[in-house]
Motif scaffolding. Structure first.
Motif, mmCIF file in Angstrom:
data_model
loop_
_atom_site.group_PDB
_atom_site.id
_atom_site.type_symbol
_atom_site.label_atom_id
_atom_site.label_comp_id
_atom_site.label_asym_id
_atom_site.label_seq_id
_atom_site.Cartn_x
_atom_site.Cartn_y
_atom_site.Cartn_z
ATOM 1 N N UNK A 78 0.826 -1.207 0.000
ATOM 2 C CA UNK A 78 0.000 0.000 0.000
ATOM 3 C C UNK A 78 0.863 1.260 0.000
ATOM 4 N N UNK A 146 -8.282 10.969 1.021
ATOM 5 C CA UNK A 146 -7.401 10.460 -0.033
ATOM 6 C C UNK A 146 -7.384 8.925 -0.021
ATOM 7 N N UNK A 150 -9.280 6.163 -2.704
ATOM 8 C CA UNK A 150 -8.499 5.131 -3.374
ATOM 9 C C UNK A 150 -8.816 3.739 -2.834
ATOM 10 N N UNK A 151 -9.957 3.625 -2.214
ATOM 11 C CA UNK A 151 -10.464 2.335 -1.742
ATOM 12 C C UNK A 151 -9.555 1.677 -0.703
ATOM 13 N N UNK A 152 -8.919 2.483 0.095
ATOM 14 C CA UNK A 152 -8.111 1.925 1.176
ATOM 15 C C UNK A 152 -8.790 2.251 2.503
ATOM 16 N N UNK A 183 -6.403 -2.130 4.302
ATOM 17 C CA UNK A 183 -6.819 -3.025 3.234
ATOM 18 C C UNK A 183 -7.361 -2.244 2.055
ATOM 19 N N UNK A 184 -7.127 -2.817 0.899
ATOM 20 C CA UNK A 184 -7.834 -2.352 -0.286
ATOM 21 C C UNK A 184 -9.170 -3.074 -0.243
ATOM 22 N N UNK A 186 -11.833 -2.845 -2.366
ATOM 23 C CA UNK A 186 -12.659 -2.903 -3.562
ATOM 24 C C UNK A 186 -13.088 -4.326 -3.896
#
Lengths: 446, 249
Positions: A78, A146, A150-152, A183-184, A186
């Motif tokens: 990440x 931010x 960004x799906x974090x 974690x991502x 998505x």
């Protein structure tokens, strides 16, 4: 990232005059500043860069057979993609092949919210300046916005993970740190909650406490709400007693602390509530007990009409779907009123305001990083003295102009071949789609 | 970034074909030519996929592992980085990156089961050491975007749900080539969709033209894939073995 010089395990054993790995030569290590389940953190200065301070995080050597810890892998993964003024900057990664240890080097931040809050509560015994509270909160939300866009999801926001830069160019700038649990979200291959413990319980969102399997960036916003309240009152908002045990035991006391302040959640306000595992299974304790109506305003000593209170209560919304997002929070009136938030949260722009001098991080100079590194080289797998690769990413595909002069040539050439191929495909005699794996793979994917 | 391809390290690292098709000087010395290089990478992609079926990880992990392996060989020689060790280690690393860690000892077990050949056998310790070398060779860039993500919405939009299996299979096969190092994943997905629509006799020209992508690129990728299928028929085990025999013992 990293440095080629340290790649060869042989170079250490050959270099018997030095007792530290080559990559470490670029730093003056001052001492230990932290310790956690992941490993140790050291403060160091970069020799070549005007003694720029760096925090070196050493991951614990993995147990036999595990290799680099998945936490370290995901944190690196990440951090290598992230770049934002309110997120900690990964300056370098180092590997010590001899004892297979891994190090992350970060720009050093002198302060964190845990220490700032503690200083006000235990040392100076006064509230944090409203300008500082607002600026810290705004920057925290800015960094979080931010990450979320960004799906974090960070998943472990707490005061000690929110760093603040000390003296220097970036003084008073907030840096979100510690992405070991981030974690991502998505497209997770497993429900995120299966990956073990999440978020220190005081900052843990009610849906997690009630056993939600699928959760979102809203869990971070709950934590921000708790941190906001703590900045205002200097006390953790919901100090529940953690129930130890595996895996993820039901945290009744934490929920009790929350309900006492915010009142009982109801199905009208939070329709999904009834589907949460612990809500269904623990009727006696959490549904049976009746709580008084909400008293958040009295806990944080703010009137209902105060924009700060309004913002806080929207962050502490029970229903994660109704909870304010970071983007929405940044637009809140609270941030448009005096004092306006600033880049240097520690020093108000108005002259004459008293500036609090926060103590610097204690450094344990008795623990030497070298003592934690083994220089016994293991059997090298193969020699590592290959030509180090340059940066292959010098031109992204967008720089490749497909519209340039030979586009026309390219176009005619390809379309004639395309016609050929289409013909051959239609004939169906010389093209066999590989379908051997498809079935097996589809079964995995769906 | 993690969710935006255009700002990701993956996007920034895309290469020109000429940058990918480079035989490392050390490998040249051992007699490797570009054909051998490609054959071994193909063989190793198949190896990763086979191994993955045994340890039961999903296609996304396989795709990430193969991408890591192909990225490693843009920078490193096969002489120094034995592909028979790099391939399973990439699967090991990818399983951690994709959050479904496979134990190294399980990999070692299945490697033994798959190959009786001693040259494929490695100790757990060797995999762990190679993991760190691969991390370094990848310059710690681990997020990979794949064509799969774009596929379902594209198939849906093009009204080609009946071609799902075919298109998935085509995308799987693109990992037998270096396309993932060269082209953005959504264009690879579109190229597979393009081939599938030709194969299925589906008239999709208007749909493709409405997309804001350069169809020349899509068609060129499709050509490469079809060329690969052509050449793939000529690949025999002997040719693979001949290439593999040039590796150090």
């Amino acid at each position: 990232m990293g440095d080629g010089r340290a790649n060869n395990p042989n170079s250490h054993s050959n270099n018997s005059s030095s007792n530290k790995p080559e990559w470490l030569e670029q730093y003056d290590v001052i001492g230990k500043i932290g310790e956690g389940t992941y490993g140790l953190v050291f403060l160091a200065k970069v020799k070549s860069n005007r003694s720029k301070p760096i925090a070196i995080k050493k991951f614990k050597q993995s147990k036999d057979g595990d290799g680099v810890s998945p936490t370290a892998i995901r944190e690196i993964m990440l951090l290598r993609e992230i770049s934002h003024e309110n997120v900690v900057k990964l300056a370098n990664v180092h590997i010590n092949h001899a004892d297979m240890s891994l190090y992350l080097a970060f720009d050093y931040a002198e302060h964190d919210l845990y220490e700032i809050i503690r200083h006000h509560r235990d040392k100076v015994n006064q509230a944090i300046n409203p300008y500082t509270v607002k600026s810290l909160l705004w920057q925290l939300l800015n960094g979080l916005n931010y990450l979320h866009s960004n799906w974090i999801v960070h998943r472990d926001l707490k005061p000690s993970n929110i760093l603040v830069m000390g003296d220097g160019e970036e003084q008073g700038v907030v840096k979100i740190a510690d992405f070991g649990l981030a974690r991502i979200y998505q497209a997770p291959l497993k429900p995120l909650s299966e990956n073990g413990v999440v978020v220190t319980i005081w900052y843990r969102a009610p849906e997690l406490l009630l056993g939600a399997k699928h959760y979102t960036s809203a869990v971070d916003m709950w934590a921000v709400g708790c941190i906001f309240a703590e900045l205002l009152t200097l006390k953790p908002l919901f100090q529940g007693q953690e129930v130890k045990g595996t895996p993820n035991p039901f945290q009744l006391d934490q929920l009790d602390k929350i309900f006492k302040v915010l009142g009982h959640p109801t199905q009208e306000k939070w329709p999904m509530l009834v589907n949460l595992p612990h809500w269904q299974s623990d009727l006696q304790h959490i549904q049976g007990h009746k709580y008084e109506t909400a008293g958040l305003h009295s806990v944080v000593h703010l009137s209902h009409k105060n924009p700060a209170y309004e913002l806080l209560s929207q962050m502490l919304e029970y229903d994660p779907r109704k909870r304010l997002t970071a983007a929405q929070a940044l637009e809140h009136d609270y941030f448009r009123m005096e004092p306006l938030p600033g880049c240097n949260a520690l020093v108000p722009p108005q002259p004459g305001e008293k500036v609090v001098n926060y103590p610097t991080r204690p450094v344990d100079t008795s623990t030497d990083i070298v003592g934690t590194i083994s220089l016994q080289p293991s059997q090298p797998v193969s020699s590592g003295n290959s030509v180090s690769g340059g940066n292959p990413g010098r031109n992204g595909w967008r720089n490749k102009s497909w519209q340039h002069s030979d586009a026309a040539r390219c176009c005619t050439a390809s379309s004639s071949t395309a016609a050929d191929k289409k013909e051959r495909i239609r004939n169906g005699d010389d093209w066999i789609p590989s379908t051997t794996e498809i079935e097996a793979l589809l079964s995995f994917l769906i | 970034m993690a969710a935006n391809f255009w700002t990701s390290s993956h996007c920034k690292q895309l290469l020109d074909p000429e940058e990918v098709d480079v035989v490392h000087p050390l490998d040249k010395e051992r007699g490797f030519n570009l054909e051998d290089f490609k054959l071994i990478k193909l063989h190793m992609s198949n190896y990763i996929a086979k191994l993955a079926q045994h340890v039961k990880v999903r296609q996304r992990v396989v795709a990430t592992a193969i991408t890591y392996m192909r990225r490693v060989y843009v920078r490193k020689s096969m002489t120094e980085y034995d592909p028979r060790l790099v391939a399973p280690t990439c699967l090991y690393l990818a399983s951690k990156a994709e959050e479904c860690t496979v134990q190294a000892r399980l990999l070692v077990f299945y490697i033994k089961k798959l190959y009786s050949d001693e040259k494929y056998r490695f100790e757990i310790k060797e995999i762990l050491e190679m993991e760190m070398k691969i991390l370094e060779a990848l310059n710690y860039y681990l997020v990979v975007f794949h064509p799969y993500r774009a596929l379902s919405p594209l198939l849906q939009d093009a009204g080609m749900n009946d071609a799902t299996q075919l298109t998935w299979g085509l995308v799987n096969d693109t990992y037998k080539m270096d396309l993932i190092l060269i082209h953005p994943p959504h264009l690879i997905a579109l190229a597979c969709l393009y081939i599938a629509s030709v194969q299925k006799d589906k008239e999709n020209t208007a749909w493709f033209e409405e997309l804001r992508v350069d169809m020349n690129v899509v068609k060129n990728i499709a050509m490469e894939i079809l060329d690969f299928y052509d050449s793939h028929k000529l690949i025999t085990e002997d040719r693979v073995n001949a290439a593999m025999s040039k590796l150090p013992k």
